[in-house]
Enzyme design. Structure first.
Site, PDB file in Angstrom:
ATOM      1  N   PRO A 175       0.851  -1.201   0.000  1.00 43.78           N
ATOM      2  CG  PRO A 175       0.083  -0.965   2.198  1.00 43.78           C
ATOM      3  CD  PRO A 175       0.854  -1.889   1.311  1.00 43.78           C
TER       4      PRO A 175
ATOM      5  CG  ASP B 160       5.303  -0.404   2.694  1.00 43.46           C
ATOM      6  OD1 ASP B 160       4.097  -0.367   3.028  1.00 43.46           O
ATOM      7  OD2 ASP B 160       5.979  -1.459   2.722  1.00 43.46           O
ATOM      8  CG  HIS B 161      -0.023   4.282   4.679  1.00 43.16           C
ATOM      9  ND1 HIS B 161      -0.186   4.226   6.042  1.00 43.16           N
ATOM     10  CD2 HIS B 161      -0.590   5.448   4.292  1.00 43.16           C
ATOM     11  CE1 HIS B 161      -0.840   5.282   6.461  1.00 43.16           C
ATOM     12  NE2 HIS B 161      -1.103   6.050   5.417  1.00 43.16           N
ATOM     13  NE  ARG B 162       3.401  -3.212   3.718  1.00 40.11           N
ATOM     14  CZ  ARG B 162       3.994  -4.222   3.084  1.00 40.11           C
ATOM     15  NH1 ARG B 162       3.513  -5.456   3.238  1.00 40.11           N
ATOM     16  NH2 ARG B 162       5.065  -4.036   2.341  1.00 40.11           N
ATOM     17  CB  VAL B 163       7.370   0.905   6.719  1.00 42.82           C
ATOM     18  CG1 VAL B 163       8.641   1.172   7.508  1.00 42.82           C
ATOM     19  CG2 VAL B 163       7.212  -0.562   6.411  1.00 42.82           C
TER      20      VAL B 163
END
Length: 451
Positions: free
Chosen positions: A249, A423-426
């Site tokens: 994402p 990377d929206h997770r990070v």
């Protein structure tokens, strides 16, 4: 007693390669350490050493053969004094040999060869490798057990590389799982939601694989185009970028930078380096500024893993280099510790060897952050695709004269647009914005890079 030499894995992700050149012929004596062949992967051409002694009994794969699978027999050695016999080579082209499955132990009577770049991790540390097999009597290997087939795909398991890695870490059998991704593909979320030893319930309705239409079916007349076959690099780039878009994402953040002070500093640095014949580019200074900013905002120098967020100790900057047939990202290790002159020299060397496919795997694998610069092509701004497992990539546009407002006055400045894809997770919006806020003054006032 004969010993088979197998196609080596020259990097952790290598599955197949091209046997570019033989340095030995039938009847030659070889000993441990002798260079016997050159193997071409999707990113580099590497020499391969023998790890045992003997006489070349047969060359099983011809020069130029593509798609030779890892662990496939490529040559055969006989012991001293044994009679050698010539074995006909398959014609150049794609290999028809079906090797054992990747990752399976080599059968008895075979020996691996050692690549000069093998056994090195992204941090230049030794990594575990399959043990080399000593000379043993040759016997017929038992065929590897077939993978459990998935519906509609024969023996192939349709999964992203990230999903495969996570499944291996968790001890999961991908053949027992049904994917929720496009066309039934097993993706990261499927693996994270599964438990070791447990199979996922089949989906209510299986999604048929996407049918790829030919150009003729789409109305393009035969003979109206030239078809260039995909080489290993182009296939790898296509697969990795598709997986990144599907599984990561991502979102972009863009800002404009005034670089007149940076251009002036570069001119002074190059004047000092004139006698040495070296030059510093704008991209070299961008690399240095990015590395310093990553140390100031360590949350941006990170990777997503199933067990948590990995915060990297150094800024290992991967710079995108266009090469014939695709793109490669050689890495400047611990760039935050180097001056711009050292970065310039190292970047030039890496780029030159990248274009001739002379990089070792540890020189293009394992970066923590990427930079892609298309400014030399006149591109003002663009968004890059994240190079997984890195948490972000910076896209750099051209520096050009633009009107700017300073106070209540209109002025002219050299402006460069950059876009950070995260990377929206990070790297969420706040972290990405903080990193850009740290990066901006380093570019606009370069003296701050050394403070």
């Amino acid at each position: 007693m004969s010993i088979d030499i197998l196609m080596p894995a020259l990097s952790p992700t290598m599955e197949e390669g091209t046997l570019a050149k033989w340095h030995v012929k039938v009847g030659d004596k070889v000993k441990s350490g002798d260079v016997i062949a050159e193997i071409e992967t999707d990113k580099a051409t590497m020499e391969v050493e023998a790890v045992d002694e003997g006489v070349v009994e047969a060359l099983l794969v011809a020069e130029g053969t593509e798609e030779v699978k890892v662990n496939a027999p490529i040559a055969r050695l006989s012991g001293e004094g044994e009679q050698t016999q010539t074995s006909p080579l398959p014609p150049p082209g794609r290999s028809a040999t079906r090797p054992p499955e990747l990752g399976s132990p080599p059968p008895e009577g075979v020996v691996k060869v050692r690549g000069l770049g093998q056994g090195v991790s992204a941090q230049n540390q030794p990594v575990s490798a399959p043990p080399l097999v000593d000379k043993v009597p040759r016997s017929e290997p038992a065929p590897p057990p077939p993978a459990a087939p998935r519906k509609g795909e024969g023996s192939r398991v349709f999964a992203s590389p990230l999903a495969r890695r996570l499944a291996e870490q968790k001890g999961l059998d991908l053949s027992t799982m049904t994917g929720s991704g496009p066309h039934g593909r097993i993706i990261k979320a499927d693996v994270e939601g599964a438990q070791p030893g447990a199979a996922k319930a089949p989906a209510a309705a299986a999604v048929a694989p996407r049918q790829v239409l030919s150009l003729e079916q789409m109305g393009i007349a035969p003979g109206s185009y030239d078809l260039i076959p995909l080489d290993g690099m182009r296939k790898t780039v296509a697969r990795r970028m598709t997986d990144s878009v599907r599984d990561v994402p991502h979102f972009p953040l863009s800002i404009d930078l005034e670089i007149d002070a940076l251009l002036a500093a570069r001119a002074r640095i190059n004047a000092l380096l004139e006698k040495s014949g070296r030059k510093v580019s704008v991209n070299d200074m961008v690399i240095k500024a990015a590395a310093v900013a990553l140390m100031q905002v360590p949350e941006a120098n990170a990777s997503y893993t199933p067990d948590g967020i990995a915060l990297h100790h150094h800024a290992d900057i991967a710079m995108a280099v266009a090469v014939p047939g695709g793109l490669i990202t050689p890495i400047l290790r611990a760039a935050e510790t180097k001056g711009v002159a050292a970065i310039a020299a190292e970047a030039k060397d890496l780029a030159e060897r990248a274009r001739t496919k002379k990089l070792a795997p540890h020189e293009y694998q394992g970066g923590t952050f990427s930079i892609s610069n298309l400014g030399m092509f006149g591109i003002r701004s663009f968004n890059s695709i994240i190079n997984e497992p890195q948490g972000a990539i910076l896209s750099v546009g051209v520096g050009e004269k633009r009107p700017v407002v300073r106070g209540n006055e209109l002025a002219i400045a050299t402006v460069m647009s950059v876009t950070l894809t995260c990377d929206h997770r990070v790297v969420d919006g706040a972290i990405g914005a903080r990193w850009l806020a740290a990066f901006k003054p380093l570019i606009e006032d370069p003296i701050t890079m050394i403070v």
